[in-house]
Design a protein around this motif. Structure first.
Motif, PDB file in Angstrom:
ATOM      1  N   ASP A  23       0.828  -1.214   0.000  1.00 36.96           N
ATOM      2  CA  ASP A  23       0.000   0.000   0.000  1.00 36.96           C
ATOM      3  C   ASP A  23       0.862   1.264   0.000  1.00 36.96           C
ATOM      4  OD1 ASP A  23       1.011   0.114   2.568  1.00 36.96           O
ATOM      5  OD2 ASP A  23      -0.932   0.436   3.545  1.00 36.96           O
ATOM      6  N   GLY A  24       2.164   1.105  -0.273  1.00 33.42           N
ATOM      7  CA  GLY A  24       3.060   2.257  -0.319  1.00 33.42           C
ATOM      8  C   GLY A  24       3.658   2.638   1.014  1.00 33.42           C
ATOM      9  N   THR A  25       3.352   1.906   2.094  1.00 31.74           N
ATOM     10  CA  THR A  25       3.888   2.247   3.410  1.00 31.74           C
ATOM     11  C   THR A  25       5.412   2.268   3.406  1.00 31.74           C
ATOM     12  OG1 THR A  25       1.947   1.408   4.587  1.00 31.74           O
ATOM     13  CG2 THR A  25       3.987   1.512   5.829  1.00 31.74           C
ATOM     14  N   HIS A  26       6.031   1.432   2.573  1.00 34.14           N
ATOM     15  CA  HIS A  26       7.499   1.347   2.568  1.00 34.14           C
ATOM     16  C   HIS A  26       8.147   2.678   2.197  1.00 34.14           C
ATOM     17  CE1 HIS A  26       6.491   0.606  -1.706  1.00 34.14           C
ATOM     18  NE2 HIS A  26       7.645   1.169  -1.958  1.00 34.14           N
ATOM     19  N   THR A  27       7.417   3.555   1.481  1.00 34.07           N
ATOM     20  CA  THR A  27       8.023   4.822   1.065  1.00 34.07           C
ATOM     21  C   THR A  27       8.298   5.739   2.251  1.00 34.07           C
ATOM     22  OG1 THR A  27       5.863   5.866   0.667  1.00 34.07           O
ATOM     23  CG2 THR A  27       6.885   4.711  -1.183  1.00 34.07           C
ATOM     24  N   ASN A  28       7.656   5.495   3.384  1.00 35.11           N
ATOM     25  CA  ASN A  28       7.867   6.317   4.571  1.00 35.11           C
ATOM     26  C   ASN A  28       8.709   5.622   5.635  1.00 35.11           C
ATOM     27  OD1 ASN A  28       6.355   8.676   3.782  1.00 35.11           O
ATOM     28  ND2 ASN A  28       4.503   7.461   4.017  1.00 35.11           N
ATOM     29  N   LEU A  29       9.276   4.473   5.305  1.00 38.94           N
ATOM     30  CA  LEU A  29      10.210   3.809   6.206  1.00 38.94           C
ATOM     31  C   LEU A  29      11.624   4.307   5.926  1.00 38.94           C
ATOM     32  CD1 LEU A  29       8.902   0.120   6.046  1.00 38.94           C
ATOM     33  CD2 LEU A  29       8.417   1.851   7.798  1.00 38.94           C
ATOM     34  N   PRO A  30      12.540   4.212   6.902  1.00 39.50           N
ATOM     35  CA  PRO A  30      13.923   4.627   6.647  1.00 39.50           C
ATOM     36  C   PRO A  30      14.497   3.919   5.429  1.00 39.50           C
ATOM     37  CG  PRO A  30      13.583   4.236   8.993  1.00 39.50           C
ATOM     38  CD  PRO A  30      12.329   3.767   8.295  1.00 39.50           C
ATOM     39  N   GLY A  31      14.970   4.691   4.473  1.00 36.35           N
ATOM     40  CA  GLY A  31      15.535   4.122   3.259  1.00 36.35           C
ATOM     41  C   GLY A  31      14.503   3.725   2.223  1.00 36.35           C
ATOM     42  N   GLY A  32      13.227   3.963   2.501  1.00 35.04           N
ATOM     43  CA  GLY A  32      12.167   3.525   1.608  1.00 35.04           C
ATOM     44  C   GLY A  32      11.924   4.415   0.407  1.00 35.04           C
ATOM     45  N   SER A  33      12.499   5.604   0.404  1.00 33.44           N
ATOM     46  CA  SER A  33      12.391   6.522  -0.735  1.00 33.44           C
ATOM     47  C   SER A  33      13.799   6.984  -1.123  1.00 33.44           C
ATOM     48  CB  SER A  33      11.510   7.725  -0.391  1.00 33.44           C
ATOM     49  OG  SER A  33      10.168   7.340  -0.198  1.00 33.44           O
ATOM     50  N   PRO A  34      14.619   6.071  -1.612  1.00 35.74           N
ATOM     51  CA  PRO A  34      16.014   6.423  -1.904  1.00 35.74           C
ATOM     52  C   PRO A  34      16.122   7.445  -3.026  1.00 35.74           C
ATOM     53  CG  PRO A  34      15.475   4.283  -2.840  1.00 35.74           C
ATOM     54  CD  PRO A  34      14.306   4.678  -1.988  1.00 35.74           C
ATOM     55  N   LEU A  35      17.175   8.253  -2.954  1.00 36.80           N
ATOM     56  CA  LEU A  35      17.453   9.246  -3.978  1.00 36.80           C
ATOM     57  C   LEU A  35      18.627   8.789  -4.842  1.00 36.80           C
ATOM     58  CD1 LEU A  35      17.107  12.549  -1.899  1.00 36.80           C
ATOM     59  CD2 LEU A  35      15.377  11.422  -3.317  1.00 36.80           C
ATOM     60  N   ASP A  36      18.732   9.384  -6.003  1.00 37.39           N
ATOM     61  CA  ASP A  36      19.794   9.079  -6.950  1.00 37.39           C
ATOM     62  C   ASP A  36      20.586  10.360  -7.198  1.00 37.39           C
ATOM     63  OD1 ASP A  36      21.243   7.537  -8.720  1.00 37.39           O
ATOM     64  OD2 ASP A  36      19.894   7.902 -10.403  1.00 37.39           O
ATOM     65  N   ASP A  37      21.884  10.228  -7.438  1.00 39.42           N
ATOM     66  CA  ASP A  37      22.744  11.379  -7.686  1.00 39.42           C
ATOM     67  C   ASP A  37      22.744  11.693  -9.183  1.00 39.42           C
ATOM     68  OD1 ASP A  37      24.640  13.330  -7.871  1.00 39.42           O
ATOM     69  OD2 ASP A  37      26.329  12.067  -7.261  1.00 39.42           O
ATOM     70  N   PRO A  38      22.120  12.792  -9.590  1.00 38.24           N
ATOM     71  CA  PRO A  38      22.085  13.102 -11.028  1.00 38.24           C
ATOM     72  C   PRO A  38      23.456  13.440 -11.594  1.00 38.24           C
ATOM     73  CG  PRO A  38      21.201  14.932  -9.765  1.00 38.24           C
ATOM     74  CD  PRO A  38      21.420  13.817  -8.785  1.00 38.24           C
ATOM     75  N   TYR A  39      24.431  13.699 -10.712  1.00 38.79           N
ATOM     76  CA  TYR A  39      25.766  14.074 -11.169  1.00 38.79           C
ATOM     77  C   TYR A  39      26.773  12.937 -11.040  1.00 38.79           C
ATOM     78  CZ  TYR A  39      23.443  18.541 -10.608  1.00 38.79           C
ATOM     79  OH  TYR A  39      22.541  19.562 -10.689  1.00 38.79           O
ATOM     80  N   SER A  40      26.289  11.735 -10.791  1.00 39.43           N
ATOM     81  CA  SER A  40      27.184  10.593 -10.756  1.00 39.43           C
ATOM     82  C   SER A  40      27.800  10.384 -12.137  1.00 39.43           C
ATOM     83  CB  SER A  40      26.443   9.334 -10.318  1.00 39.43           C
ATOM     84  OG  SER A  40      25.526   8.925 -11.328  1.00 39.43           O
ATOM     85  N   GLU A  41      28.909   9.654 -12.171  1.00 41.06           N
ATOM     86  CA  GLU A  41      29.570   9.416 -13.455  1.00 41.06           C
ATOM     87  C   GLU A  41      28.628   8.723 -14.436  1.00 41.06           C
ATOM     88  OE1 GLU A  41      33.530   7.112 -15.219  1.00 41.06           O
ATOM     89  OE2 GLU A  41      33.196   7.259 -13.058  1.00 41.06           O
ATOM     90  N   GLN A  42      27.854   7.762 -13.939  1.00 41.52           N
ATOM     91  CA  GLN A  42      26.924   7.051 -14.811  1.00 41.52           C
ATOM     92  C   GLN A  42      25.839   7.973 -15.340  1.00 41.52           C
ATOM     93  OE1 GLN A  42      25.037   3.703 -12.933  1.00 41.52           O
ATOM     94  NE2 GLN A  42      23.803   3.185 -14.723  1.00 41.52           N
ATOM     95  N   ASN A  43      25.268   8.812 -14.470  1.00 41.80           N
ATOM     96  CA  ASN A  43      24.191   9.692 -14.905  1.00 41.80           C
ATOM     97  C   ASN A  43      24.685  10.828 -15.796  1.00 41.80           C
ATOM     98  OD1 ASN A  43      22.031   8.337 -13.744  1.00 41.80           O
ATOM     99  ND2 ASN A  43      22.233   9.397 -11.785  1.00 41.80           N
ATOM    100  N   ARG A  44      25.903  11.283 -15.611  1.00 39.73           N
ATOM    101  CA  ARG A  44      26.435  12.336 -16.481  1.00 39.73           C
ATOM    102  C   ARG A  44      26.578  11.855 -17.923  1.00 39.73           C
ATOM    103  NH1 ARG A  44      30.178  13.491 -12.291  1.00 39.73           N
ATOM    104  NH2 ARG A  44      31.833  12.528 -13.548  1.00 39.73           N
ATOM    105  N   ALA A  45      26.673  10.537 -18.095  1.00 37.90           N
ATOM    106  CA  ALA A  45      26.816   9.981 -19.442  1.00 37.90           C
ATOM    107  C   ALA A  45      25.483   9.808 -20.159  1.00 37.90           C
ATOM    108  CB  ALA A  45      27.540   8.637 -19.363  1.00 37.90           C
ATOM    109  N   VAL A  46      24.364  10.022 -19.449  1.00 39.76           N
ATOM    110  CA  VAL A  46      23.040   9.849 -20.062  1.00 39.76           C
ATOM    111  C   VAL A  46      22.719  11.073 -20.914  1.00 39.76           C
ATOM    112  CG1 VAL A  46      20.573   9.579 -19.602  1.00 39.76           C
ATOM    113  CG2 VAL A  46      22.235   8.377 -18.181  1.00 39.76           C
TER     114      VAL A  46
END
Length: 350
Positions: free
Chosen positions: A73-96
């Protein structure tokens, strides 16, 4: 004793019709999301689950905190670590790479996902109404169609969607909507629900330009009627859903409010309005097809091999199960309104 969080994300499973499954409630099973007997002595007995049809994909809860067991039911999104973020400036993402718009104005991403600015679309004219399709079967949709409507200080023709459910979103302007003979005032950010077989007509106030997005499910085109049918379904008298901060639901650092849903009769498609703070969520998927309208802010829509810039007024089409991440780059974040099918909870992802 509390159940253990076996995993934050739900488990996508396709059970066999008629077969009995036992969902792990304790979180200790090594065979997630199913029971392996590890619950003995914990007091958390497994839950029996029987699917109804072959091919019915379901998301079974992995965090064991759901209020709708055995389903996520989406409860996991409000648990610690349940809504992880991504680094848009990581080496992998800079290549996109950033994809460029095609001749029709669409920025095409993986799996048929795309971003479109209605301002670049070819508008058709019917009476005082200007309109265009922004999502359709021709552009890859399987479940819903969406149209952009613009009306200045006038009445539109009478519009119908046949046997389909329809949801409107008022992006700008003030006026009213007549639904099968019954009139309702409308203002920016209002959601409007039209029942199957009903029709609607937009009326823009003097000096005002109404900008409205109309979504219909299942797929199909708009129908134009000579006169207004008087078949308003009074079983569902509430048709306008307005923004109410008291109804916001947290989804990690984000929040959303459901506008049109089964509470006012729409048991097929769901409309919500939400906020994304300045951030890039980790890539994820949904089991529903989604249409998003960017109300303010700016950012990028990411899929596996590309990203497309998005800005206020853009429409994003997201196919079912397509991996994606919608990044907000503005300091104040981004507000969006979405229509999803099949489903009634925009916080469920995997």
């Amino acid at each position: 004793m509390q159940p253990i969080v076996a995993q934050l994300k739900p488990c996508l499973v396709t059970p066999k019709a008629g077969r009995v499954y036992y969902w792990c409630r304790c979180g200790r099973s090594a065979n997630q999301p199913f029971c392996d007997g590890s619950h003995k002595g914990t007091g958390f007995e497994p839950m029996q689950y029987v699917t109804l049809a072959d091919g019915e994909e379901v998301l079974l809860c992995g965090c064991k905190q759901t209020r709708t067991p055995p389903f996520c039911d989406g409860t996991h999104t409000n648990l610690p670590g349940g809504s992880p973020l991504d680094d848009p400036y990581s080496e992998q993402n800079r290549a996109v790479p950033t994809v460029e718009a095609r001749a029709d104005g669409r920025r095409i991403l993986n799996g048929g996902c795309y971003v479109l600015s209605p301002a670049a679309a070819n508008m058709q004219i019917r009476g005082a109404l200007q309109y265009c399709a922004v999502i359709s079967g021709d552009s890859g949709a399987l479940y819903q169609a969406q149209f952009y409507l613009r009306l200045t200080a006038a009445r539109s023709p009478v519009v119908a969607c046949g046997e389909r459910h329809a949801i409107l979103f008022v992006k700008a302007g003030r006026g009213s909507v007549i639904i099968s003979g019954r009139q309702f005032g409308i203002a920016p950010t209002d959601g409007v629900y039209i029942r199957p077989t009903e029709a609607f007509q937009l009326v823009a106030d003097s000096g005002s330009t109404l900008e409205v997005f109309a979504s219909a499910c299942p797929l199909g085109d708009l129908e134009w009627l000579e006169s207004m049918p008087m078949n308003f379904d009074a079983v569902f008298p509430v048709r306008i859903a307005s923004v109410d901060p008291a109804q916001r639901k947290a989804m990690g650092p984000r929040y959303f409010q459901t506008l049109v849903d089964r509470r006012i009769g729409s048991d097929l498609i769901t409309q919500f309005i939400g906020h994304i703070p300045q951030s890039k969520p980790a890539p994820h998927r949904h089991l529903y097809e989604e249409a998003l309208i960017v109300l303010n802010g700016a950012g990028y829509m990411w899929t596996e091999d590309g990203k497309a810039d998005v800005r206020a007024g853009d429409v994003i089409f997201l196919p079912r199960k397509q991996s994606h991440s919608l990044q907000a780059t503005a300091a104040d974040g981004m507000d969006v309104v979405g229509v999803i099918y099949p489903g009634d909870n925009p916080s469920i992802n995997y």
